[in-house]
Scaffold this motif. Sequence first.
Motif, short mmCIF file in Angstrom:
data_model
loop_
_atom_site.label_atom_id
_atom_site.label_comp_id
_atom_site.label_asym_id
_atom_site.label_seq_id
_atom_site.Cartn_x
_atom_site.Cartn_y
_atom_site.Cartn_z
N ARG A 208 0.83 -1.20 0.00
CA ARG A 208 0.00 0.00 0.00
C ARG A 208 0.87 1.25 0.00
N THR A 209 0.44 2.25 -0.75
CA THR A 209 1.06 3.57 -0.75
C THR A 209 -0.04 4.59 -0.49
N VAL A 210 0.17 5.45 0.50
CA VAL A 210 -0.85 6.39 0.93
C VAL A 210 -0.37 7.82 0.68
N LEU A 211 -1.22 8.62 0.03
CA LEU A 211 -0.97 10.04 -0.17
C LEU A 211 -2.03 10.83 0.60
N THR A 212 -1.63 11.99 1.10
CA THR A 212 -2.59 12.90 1.72
C THR A 212 -2.52 14.24 0.99
N VAL A 213 -3.57 15.03 1.12
CA VAL A 213 -3.67 16.27 0.37
C VAL A 213 -2.59 17.26 0.82
N HIS A 214 -2.02 17.96 -0.14
CA HIS A 214 -1.06 19.04 0.13
C HIS A 214 -1.84 20.34 0.19
N GLU A 215 -2.11 20.79 1.39
CA GLU A 215 -2.95 21.99 1.57
C GLU A 215 -2.32 23.24 0.99
N GLY A 216 -0.99 23.23 0.85
CA GLY A 216 -0.31 24.42 0.35
C GLY A 216 -0.06 24.41 -1.14
N TRP A 217 -0.77 23.54 -1.87
CA TRP A 217 -0.56 23.45 -3.33
C TRP A 217 -0.86 24.80 -3.99
N TRP A 218 -0.03 25.18 -4.94
CA TRP A 218 -0.14 26.48 -5.60
C TRP A 218 -1.39 26.59 -6.48
N ASP A 219 -1.85 25.46 -7.03
CA ASP A 219 -2.96 25.51 -7.96
C ASP A 219 -4.29 25.49 -7.20
N GLU A 220 -5.36 25.87 -7.89
CA GLU A 220 -6.68 25.83 -7.27
C GLU A 220 -7.25 24.43 -7.38
N PRO A 221 -7.42 23.72 -6.27
CA PRO A 221 -7.87 22.33 -6.34
C PRO A 221 -9.26 22.21 -6.96
N GLN A 222 -9.40 21.27 -7.88
CA GLN A 222 -10.71 20.95 -8.42
C GLN A 222 -11.23 19.63 -7.84
N HIS A 223 -10.44 19.00 -6.99
CA HIS A 223 -10.83 17.76 -6.35
C HIS A 223 -11.33 18.06 -4.94
N ASN A 224 -11.92 17.05 -4.30
CA ASN A 224 -12.30 17.19 -2.90
C ASN A 224 -11.73 16.07 -2.05
N LEU A 225 -10.62 15.48 -2.52
CA LEU A 225 -10.00 14.37 -1.81
C LEU A 225 -9.13 14.86 -0.66
N THR A 226 -9.07 14.07 0.37
CA THR A 226 -8.14 14.32 1.47
C THR A 226 -7.06 13.24 1.54
N ARG A 227 -7.30 12.11 0.90
CA ARG A 227 -6.40 10.98 1.05
C ARG A 227 -6.58 10.03 -0.14
N ILE A 228 -5.46 9.46 -0.61
CA ILE A 228 -5.48 8.44 -1.66
C ILE A 228 -4.76 7.21 -1.12
N GLU A 229 -5.44 6.07 -1.16
CA GLU A 229 -4.84 4.81 -0.73
C GLU A 229 -4.71 3.91 -1.95
N LYS A 521 -3.45 7.84 -17.70
CA LYS A 521 -2.88 8.39 -16.47
C LYS A 521 -3.99 9.07 -15.66
N PRO A 522 -4.41 8.46 -14.55
CA PRO A 522 -5.41 9.13 -13.72
C PRO A 522 -4.90 10.48 -13.22
N ARG A 523 -5.73 11.51 -13.36
CA ARG A 523 -5.40 12.83 -12.83
C ARG A 523 -6.37 13.10 -11.68
N LEU A 524 -5.96 12.63 -10.50
CA LEU A 524 -6.88 12.64 -9.37
C LEU A 524 -7.04 14.02 -8.76
N TRP A 525 -6.28 15.01 -9.22
CA TRP A 525 -6.53 16.37 -8.77
C TRP A 525 -7.79 16.94 -9.43
N TYR A 526 -8.41 16.15 -10.32
CA TYR A 526 -9.72 16.50 -10.87
C TYR A 526 -10.84 15.61 -10.29
N ALA A 527 -10.49 14.67 -9.42
CA ALA A 527 -11.46 13.68 -8.95
C ALA A 527 -12.31 14.22 -7.81
N LYS A 528 -13.55 13.73 -7.77
CA LYS A 528 -14.44 14.10 -6.67
C LYS A 528 -15.20 12.87 -6.19
#
Length: 530
Positions: A208-229, A521-528
């Motif tokens: 398993r590889t776990v990612l969490t949201v980077h709150e300080g990302w420069w771009d305007e998030p279009q996703h509503n994810l907090t975590r990717i497992e 290539k999944p672009r999960l910064w667009y996922a909701k």
Amino acid sequence: MEIEMTFTSRLKAGLAAGALAAVLASAAGANTLRMADSTDIAAMDPHSMTESNTIGFLNHVYEGLVRYNQDLEVEPALATSWEFIEPTRIRFTLREGVTFHNGNAFTADDVVASLERAAHDSSPVKSNIPGMKAVEKIDDYTVDVVLAGPDPIVLNYLTNMLILDREWMEEHDALLPADMRSGRENYAVANSNGTGPFKLDSRQPDARTVLTVHEGWWDEPQHNLTRIEFSPIGSDATRIAALLSGELDFITPAPLQDIERIDRSEGASVILAPALRTIMLGMNQTDKLHNSNLTDRNPLQDRRVREALWRAIDMELIRKKIMRDRSRNAALLVAPPVPGYDEALDVLVPADPSAAKALLAEAGYADGFEVGLDCPNDRYVNDEEICQAITAMWSRIGVTAKLTAQTKSKHFEKLLAGSSDIYMMGWATLPMLDSYSVLSSLLHTPSDRMGAWNPGRYSNPEIDALTSKVAIELDPERRTAMMSEALKIARDDVAIIPLHQQPLAWAVRDGVDLPITADNKPRLWYAKIN
């Protein structure tokens, strides 16, 4: 694999899948996306391999100066703008106010260190930035990339050149990339520090590889994810069962034979798109075959024999029976979205065993011959089944194909060693997204910088000359016309036998909204998650 074995044991034990899913969903949280692929991420170091699934995942953690958007168009990322101040010098204005996940500021020093790292002689990804001669810092937010010659697709290359933090690399002795092929590892293999929309939380290889949201990302998030497992689950059946039970939100790939079953199920569906990847058969065109009854000559050197093999393959039957009407038959080596593709040239001649036999007889092989056929059994959609069908089709014209189907690592090792007679491979033209990818890698006569994926050693001076011109032509119309001309020559010469563009199929549970693109290539910064 642990997750696969655990889930399988639960199925055998007869536990209630619905209750289990409810517990896991509650624990995961409403904005956690649980995803699985058939293979694991190779490493967290973005310069340690050229494997597309890994690079696609790492685009959530790291970013380049530019990136492909949902329409596969180049757009700004860590650079806000660029201009050619000379034909061989492109100046990038960098984005200010960007921070890495550890809080360090992003500056030109990071770009210089990262691009030099990617282009280093020891780098496994150096071929993905072949035209770069140097990278120079002008000031903290301006960088020049100096090219060895004019390069019309330098931006396409740079979409795959991800930027690391120089201070972080220095601190952890990672200024040179790892090389997963040779077993050379470093701190960046299991750790990361990017500027992307998500940051690494934990990493357990093959589990398993776990990612969490980077709150300080420069771009305007279009996703509503907090975590990717992310979990690798090699078994198609296990992966699908986990989706249908509610344990997973997103799986890739969705096997063709299971699409209807998933769509009929409650709570899940399949999303489909045509893929860029063209599946094809390369051929050994040296003086001798490796696995044949002919020891004094190679019939594959004769264009008539290559055409006979192509004409004997019934791609319509393969499309209907094996690919379940989901593939797109091809007569060219690139897919329609790729610059250089010409619809007028992409006309498949119907299968004709009689014409194929006549061509063999004309070439002096009326009695046929034996030849080796190498295919992977775990890389492309229904790869082994396709090769079994082709073997039967060739037998009808007197050609005995001795099929070897094996795991992708062994298959490509044999292929690249030049030990195959006829071999299956797929090509998506990434990261170039340009026909030059096929011309330079698959069709050009092998040399120091060209023909890296031409182990059959096909050689055509006309294609070589056009490839050299395409490499430096800056006028888009002239360049596209030359690429189309070269692809036509390759088609008419049957340099490689194109089969089809395989389908791209992902499956999601209800309430998951994400875009699917032809580069797989999944672009999960667009996922909701709704």
